[in-house]
Design a protein around this motif. Structure first.
Motif, PDB file in Angstrom:
ATOM      1  N   VAL A   1      74.881  44.233  48.083  1.00  0.00           N
ATOM      2  CA  VAL A   1      73.621  44.099  47.362  1.00  0.00           C
ATOM      3  C   VAL A   1      73.860  43.069  46.266  1.00  0.00           C
ATOM      4  CG1 VAL A   1      71.848  45.225  45.978  1.00  0.00           C
ATOM      5  CG2 VAL A   1      73.050  46.536  47.737  1.00  0.00           C
ATOM      6  N   GLY A   2      73.027  42.025  46.199  1.00  0.00           N
ATOM      7  CA  GLY A   2      73.174  41.027  45.148  1.00  0.00           C
ATOM      8  C   GLY A   2      73.961  39.812  45.593  1.00  0.00           C
ATOM      9  N   ASP A   3      74.658  39.182  44.639  1.00  0.00           N
ATOM     10  CA  ASP A   3      75.363  37.932  44.945  1.00  0.00           C
ATOM     11  C   ASP A   3      76.876  38.040  44.817  1.00  0.00           C
ATOM     12  OD1 ASP A   3      75.513  38.149  42.215  1.00  0.00           O
ATOM     13  OD2 ASP A   3      74.896  36.086  41.787  1.00  0.00           O
ATOM     14  N   THR A   4      77.409  39.257  44.791  1.00  0.00           N
ATOM     15  CA  THR A   4      78.849  39.433  44.921  1.00  0.00           C
ATOM     16  C   THR A   4      79.188  39.290  46.405  1.00  0.00           C
ATOM     17  OG1 THR A   4      78.962  40.853  42.987  1.00  0.00           O
ATOM     18  CG2 THR A   4      80.773  41.020  44.548  1.00  0.00           C
ATOM     19  N   ARG A   5      80.146  38.448  46.731  1.00  0.00           N
ATOM     20  CA  ARG A   5      80.325  38.007  48.120  1.00  0.00           C
ATOM     21  C   ARG A   5      81.545  38.596  48.804  1.00  0.00           C
ATOM     22  NH1 ARG A   5      79.241  31.420  47.827  1.00  0.00           N
ATOM     23  NH2 ARG A   5      76.996  31.529  47.319  1.00  0.00           N
TER      24      ARG A   5
ATOM     25  N   ASN B   1      71.356  32.647  38.524  1.00  0.00           N
ATOM     26  CA  ASN B   1      71.551  34.030  38.100  1.00  0.00           C
ATOM     27  C   ASN B   1      70.331  34.919  38.317  1.00  0.00           C
ATOM     28  OD1 ASN B   1      74.246  33.694  37.176  1.00  0.00           O
ATOM     29  ND2 ASN B   1      73.491  32.707  35.319  1.00  0.00           N
ATOM     30  N   ARG B   2      69.307  34.378  38.916  1.00  0.00           N
ATOM     31  CA  ARG B   2      68.116  35.193  39.214  1.00  0.00           C
ATOM     32  C   ARG B   2      68.320  35.910  40.552  1.00  0.00           C
ATOM     33  NH1 ARG B   2      62.649  32.055  38.933  1.00  0.00           N
ATOM     34  NH2 ARG B   2      61.954  34.154  39.476  1.00  0.00           N
ATOM     35  N   LEU B   3      68.441  37.211  40.495  1.00  0.00           N
ATOM     36  CA  LEU B   3      68.739  37.999  41.683  1.00  0.00           C
ATOM     37  C   LEU B   3      67.483  38.697  42.211  1.00  0.00           C
ATOM     38  CD1 LEU B   3      72.135  39.624  40.611  1.00  0.00           C
ATOM     39  CD2 LEU B   3      71.739  37.518  41.895  1.00  0.00           C
ATOM     40  N   MET B   4      67.394  38.758  43.528  1.00  0.00           N
ATOM     41  CA  MET B   4      66.260  39.407  44.184  1.00  0.00           C
ATOM     42  C   MET B   4      66.524  40.891  44.435  1.00  0.00           C
ATOM     43  SD  MET B   4      64.535  36.630  44.393  1.00  0.00           S
ATOM     44  CE  MET B   4      63.121  37.100  45.390  1.00  0.00           C
ATOM     45  N   ARG B   5      67.797  41.257  44.543  1.00  0.00           N
ATOM     46  CA  ARG B   5      68.167  42.653  44.803  1.00  0.00           C
ATOM     47  C   ARG B   5      69.375  43.031  43.967  1.00  0.00           C
ATOM     48  NH1 ARG B   5      68.340  43.097  51.435  1.00  0.00           N
ATOM     49  NH2 ARG B   5      66.629  41.636  51.890  1.00  0.00           N
ATOM     50  N   VAL B   6      69.314  44.162  43.314  1.00  0.00           N
ATOM     51  CA  VAL B   6      70.452  44.723  42.596  1.00  0.00           C
ATOM     52  C   VAL B   6      70.366  46.242  42.680  1.00  0.00           C
ATOM     53  CG1 VAL B   6      70.722  42.810  40.967  1.00  0.00           C
ATOM     54  CG2 VAL B   6      69.226  44.731  40.382  1.00  0.00           C
TER      55      VAL B   6
ATOM     56  N   GLU C   1      74.217  23.309  46.641  1.00  0.00           N
ATOM     57  CA  GLU C   1      73.482  23.245  45.378  1.00  0.00           C
ATOM     58  C   GLU C   1      73.325  24.602  44.707  1.00  0.00           C
ATOM     59  OE1 GLU C   1      70.095  20.225  45.364  1.00  0.00           O
ATOM     60  OE2 GLU C   1      70.313  20.625  47.505  1.00  0.00           O
ATOM     61  N   ILE C   2      73.744  25.675  45.360  1.00  0.00           N
ATOM     62  CA  ILE C   2      73.606  27.007  44.772  1.00  0.00           C
ATOM     63  C   ILE C   2      74.371  27.113  43.461  1.00  0.00           C
ATOM     64  CG2 ILE C   2      74.272  29.432  45.047  1.00  0.00           C
ATOM     65  CD1 ILE C   2      73.521  29.287  47.947  1.00  0.00           C
ATOM     66  N   ARG C   3      75.610  26.625  43.459  1.00  0.00           N
ATOM     67  CA  ARG C   3      76.473  26.811  42.289  1.00  0.00           C
ATOM     68  C   ARG C   3      75.891  26.240  40.998  1.00  0.00           C
ATOM     69  NH1 ARG C   3      80.162  26.997  46.470  1.00  0.00           N
ATOM     70  NH2 ARG C   3      81.905  28.473  46.169  1.00  0.00           N
ATOM     71  N   GLY C   4      75.251  25.106  41.076  1.00  0.00           N
ATOM     72  CA  GLY C   4      74.740  24.486  39.859  1.00  0.00           C
ATOM     73  C   GLY C   4      73.255  24.665  39.636  1.00  0.00           C
TER      74      GLY C   4
ATOM     75  N   HIS D   1      71.613  37.699  47.594  1.00  0.00           N
ATOM     76  CA  HIS D   1      70.239  38.114  47.341  1.00  0.00           C
ATOM     77  C   HIS D   1      69.803  37.474  46.026  1.00  0.00           C
ATOM     78  CE1 HIS D   1      71.518  41.811  49.841  1.00  0.00           C
ATOM     79  NE2 HIS D   1      70.932  40.921  50.617  1.00  0.00           N
ATOM     80  N   SER D   2      69.592  36.154  46.063  1.00  0.00           N
ATOM     81  CA  SER D   2      69.294  35.395  44.848  1.00  0.00           C
ATOM     82  C   SER D   2      68.218  34.362  45.136  1.00  0.00           C
ATOM     83  CB  SER D   2      70.553  34.691  44.340  1.00  0.00           C
ATOM     84  OG  SER D   2      70.952  33.669  45.230  1.00  0.00           O
TER      85      SER D   2
END
Length: 240
Positions: free
Chosen positions: A111-115, A155-160, A147-150, A131-132
């Motif tokens: 869930v989220g952007d931890t990969r 930091n706007r997440l769709m799911r947490v 381009e995601i990194r920059g 999920h960002s």
């Protein structure tokens, strides 16, 4: 199978990340949670997620196939309950990624952007999809993956975990046979944003075990983050 882990505050006052590496009747479990909220509240959410995974794994109450989704839902419930107790609904949230190695099969949920990355045959075999907002823009063709990194909305997440869900908001990857895995890397965004996938793969090919691999990756993160406002960063490296 060797594993190594690191968790550091970066330049922040609090380290709101948590992690788990554990072995038991179901196999081996690895989890990283990146708390959100600041002032230590995110740390509570990530710790609840990790503790829920630990207790569920030690009880082994679920079969391997359903362990991750059931435990994510249990952790979500526990976080929401703690929010009510502390009256901190907007300050106690977390992302989470879990890898379960059981019976020759690898299962991943997040869930989220931890990969979670899987490497095989000198390439990135799989990666969980963030999920960002930037990941959504990639999927719609508006920006490129690199381009995601920059991106200003990175930091706007769709799911947490820690926000109310009308339906389950986790995502499960397809099962991966162990013979198709050379290495795994689970990491929070504070880690992967400062280490490109090609560097992850290059250092993995040159490393004899997970400890050496993670040490090289951590050096890369520290080098690329020098002089910057570094987020907390956490990673677990696993090499079968």
């Amino acid at each position: 199978m060797t594993c190594a882990y690191v968790t550091m505050p970066g330049t922040r006052d609090y380290n709101e990340d948590s992690l788990l590496c554990i072995e038991g009747a179901l196999g081996r479990l690895f989890v990283v949670a990146d708390g959100l909220g600041g002032h230590g509240k995110g740390e509570v959410a990530s710790a609840i997620a990790i503790q829920t995974f630990k207790e569920s794994f030690e009880r082994a109450v679920a079969p391997a196939e359903t362990f991750i989704p059931e435990t994510i839902m249990a952790a979500q419930y526990n976080i929401l309950q703690e929010q009510q107790t502390r009256r901190a609904a907007s300050e106690m949230r977390t992302t989470c990624v879990a890898l379960l190695v059981s019976g020759g099969v690898c299962r991943v949920g997040h869930v989220g952007d931890t990969r979670a990355y899987t490497f095989y045959k000198n390439k990135t075999y799989t990666r969980t999809i963030d999920h960002s907002v930037p990941q959504m823009l990639v999927m719609s063709g508006d920006i490129k993956e690199k381009e995601i990194r920059g991106h200003p909305d990175r930091n706007r997440l769709m799911r947490v975990m820690g926000t109310k869900w009308d339906s389950p908001r986790y995502e499960l990857s397809e099962d991966i046979p162990m013979d198709q895995c050379r290495a795994f890397l689970l990491c929070s965004d504070g880690f992967w944003e400062l280490c490109l996938e090609k560097r992850m793969l290059a250092w993995q090919k040159k490393s004899k075990n997970a400890e050496e691999w993670l040490r090289r990756l951590t050096d890369e993160v520290e080098k690329n983050g020098r002089g910057k406002d570094m987020d907390n960063y956490t990673a677990i490296a696993v090499m079968p």
